[in-house]
Design a protein around this motif. Structure first.
Motif, mmCIF file in Angstrom:
data_model
loop_
_atom_site.group_PDB
_atom_site.id
_atom_site.type_symbol
_atom_site.label_atom_id
_atom_site.label_comp_id
_atom_site.label_asym_id
_atom_site.label_seq_id
_atom_site.Cartn_x
_atom_site.Cartn_y
_atom_site.Cartn_z
ATOM 1 N N PRO A 174 -4.488 -13.005 27.179
ATOM 2 C CA PRO A 174 -5.356 -12.414 28.207
ATOM 3 C C PRO A 174 -6.845 -12.632 27.952
ATOM 4 C CG PRO A 174 -3.667 -10.851 27.509
ATOM 5 C CD PRO A 174 -3.585 -12.013 26.582
ATOM 6 N N PHE A 175 -7.246 -12.673 26.656
ATOM 7 C CA PHE A 175 -8.674 -12.828 26.351
ATOM 8 C C PHE A 175 -9.201 -14.199 26.773
ATOM 9 C CE2 PHE A 175 -7.244 -9.594 23.278
ATOM 10 C CZ PHE A 175 -8.104 -8.554 23.644
ATOM 11 N N ALA A 176 -8.298 -15.188 26.867
ATOM 12 C CA ALA A 176 -8.732 -16.532 27.258
ATOM 13 C C ALA A 176 -9.296 -16.542 28.670
ATOM 14 C CB ALA A 176 -7.557 -17.510 27.147
ATOM 15 N N SER A 177 -8.826 -15.601 29.518
ATOM 16 C CA SER A 177 -9.300 -15.571 30.905
ATOM 17 C C SER A 177 -10.763 -15.148 30.995
ATOM 18 C CB SER A 177 -8.440 -14.620 31.741
ATOM 19 O OG SER A 177 -8.556 -13.300 31.257
ATOM 20 N N ARG A 178 -11.310 -14.608 29.894
ATOM 21 C CA ARG A 178 -12.699 -14.141 29.921
ATOM 22 C C ARG A 178 -13.666 -15.152 29.290
ATOM 23 N NH1 ARG A 178 -9.860 -9.500 27.877
ATOM 24 N NH2 ARG A 178 -9.390 -8.053 29.570
#
Length: 413
Positions: free
Chosen positions: A80-84
């Motif tokens: 999920p952190f990759a989307s930021r």
């Protein structure tokens, strides 16, 4: 458009030699700039933008698909952190701008109503298929608003495409937005706007849905009007009212209401009496009035003969008893006589909306749940009408309203 088109042709030419060129941050920014330029021009030119979008459309979809796959794989690998990350945000900006460009052209091409329709089939897999295949964090809410715009624009002509749209976005979007009331706020409102467009302009497609699919639609609408976000709740209630009216005139009203009448009545009374959804009071009343009025026109019993031992002579009598039991359980502090009096009042005033509304409002204000609260939302419609009457009275007297205020109202409207 020669300069942006020249740059676009150069990027597409390099990408045909090596797809990796599209991953270069400078190239990504150039593509984004080109898309934004085209969107601005499309907004200004309207239908006259057709030659330009025809020139870049198919290559644009190819680039969209490539960037979408890159976003999806990056998020799948990095979590999920990759989307930021700035890289993923930049890629998604291109996806959103591409969707915005198409939506702008479709919306503005008013003089050529059928021109934009030819762009729909090529979008089915690159845009819709991509939405369905993507991980939730990589799905763009603009896909939902784009197809809502297309359906609002081309109406019944989109009837054949609705099953494909439904299959691609419905189940996967519901899984995203029904886990709680907070995640994916943009997807929520745009999803129900799309559903409303389908319900309004392609109602025949809803009739052709399978029973599990139609149940999913009704359940999602119930979920929408239970939402504490006012826009979503009102969209859900408005959509429900439209669908109820359409089914009443469809020839399938007996099957539909036999399946969903009691569930919808129970859900509406639940939000009407819980104090959290008071802004939706006007629409709650309209839905209940419709339900109580439609009962008289149904020719098949709403009750299940196997589970209801008492045989009713008509649906109105059954609905009266069912509503008394439902409200008796919801308001244990009220006597059976009070509840019965309220339900009888509903049935006797159902053809007179002002009386029907006042009867419900009086009941709520007298109830223990509402008596200690600020109930101004229950009177919002009357208060707005009173303000408008006062404004018209002042307008009739020259000089009471300053010219600057009149100018502001003209701008707002």
């Amino acid at each position: 458009m020669s300069l942006p088109n020249q740059k676009w042709a150069e990027i597409i030419g390099q990408a045909s030699q090596s797809i990796d060129i599209l991953k270069n941050p400078d190239v990504i920014r150039s593509v984004l700039n080109i898309m934004q330029t085209n969107t601005s021009v499309a907004s200004s030119l309207g239908p006259h933008f057709f030659p330009q979008i025809s020139l870049i459309f198919l290559d644009m979809l190819t680039v969209y698909r490539m960037y979408s796959e890159l976003v999806s794989s990056t998020i799948a690998e990095g979590g999920p952190f990759a989307s930021r990350t700035s890289f993923v945000k930049l890629l998604r900006s291109i996806k959103r701008e591409t969707l915005k460009l198409i939506e702008t052209f479709v919306d503005k091409a008013e003089d050529l109503p059928h021109i934009g329709k030819q762009f729909v089939p090529p979008m089915m897999d690159p845009v819709l298929g991509d939405y369905a295949r993507n991980v939730p964090d990589a799905r763009e809410s603009e896909v939902l608003s784009l197809f809502a715009t297309i359906i609002n624009k081309y109406r019944g002509e989109m009837l054949e495409d609705v099953p494909r749209i439904f299959e691609a976005v419905f189940q996967c979007t519901l899984e995203m937005i029904t886990k709680n009331f907070e995640d994916y706020p943009e997807h929520r409102l745009k999803f129900f706007s799309l559903l409303r467009a389908i319900g309004t302009h392609c109602f025949q497609a809803l009739i052709q849905l399978s029973s599990p699919q139609l149940k999913l639609v009704i359940d999602s609408i119930n979920w929408a009007f239970r939402h504490t976000e006012r826009n979503i709740a009102e969209t859900g209630l408005s959509l429900l009212l439209e669908i109820l009216k359409n089914f009443q005139a469809s020839g399938f009203q007996n099957q539909f209401y036999k399946t969903y009448f009691l569930n919808i009545e129970q859900e509406i009374f639940a939000v009407l009496t819980d104090t959290f959804h008071k802004p939706g009071f006007k629409l709650h009343v309209l839905v209940l009035q419709h339900l109580f009025c439609v009962v008289d026109g149904l020719t098949e019993p709403l009750w299940d003969a196997s589970s209801v031992p008492y045989q009713y002579t008509d649906n109105a009598m059954f609905v009266r008893d069912y509503t008394i039991k439902l409200l008796g359980a919801s308001f244990p502090n009220m006597t059976p006589t009070e509840v019965t009096k309220f339900v009888d009042g509903l049935l006797s005033s159902k053809h007179d909306l002002p009386s029907f509304k006042n009867h419900i409002r009086d009941f709520l204000v007298q109830s223990k749940e509402f008596s200690a609260q600020d109930n101004k939302d229950l009177y919002a419609e009357e208060a707005a009408a009173q303000r408008e009457r006062e404004r018209q009275r002042m307008l009739a007297i020259p000089g009471l309203i300053a010219p600057s205020e009149l100018q502001d109202e003209m701008v707002d409207s």
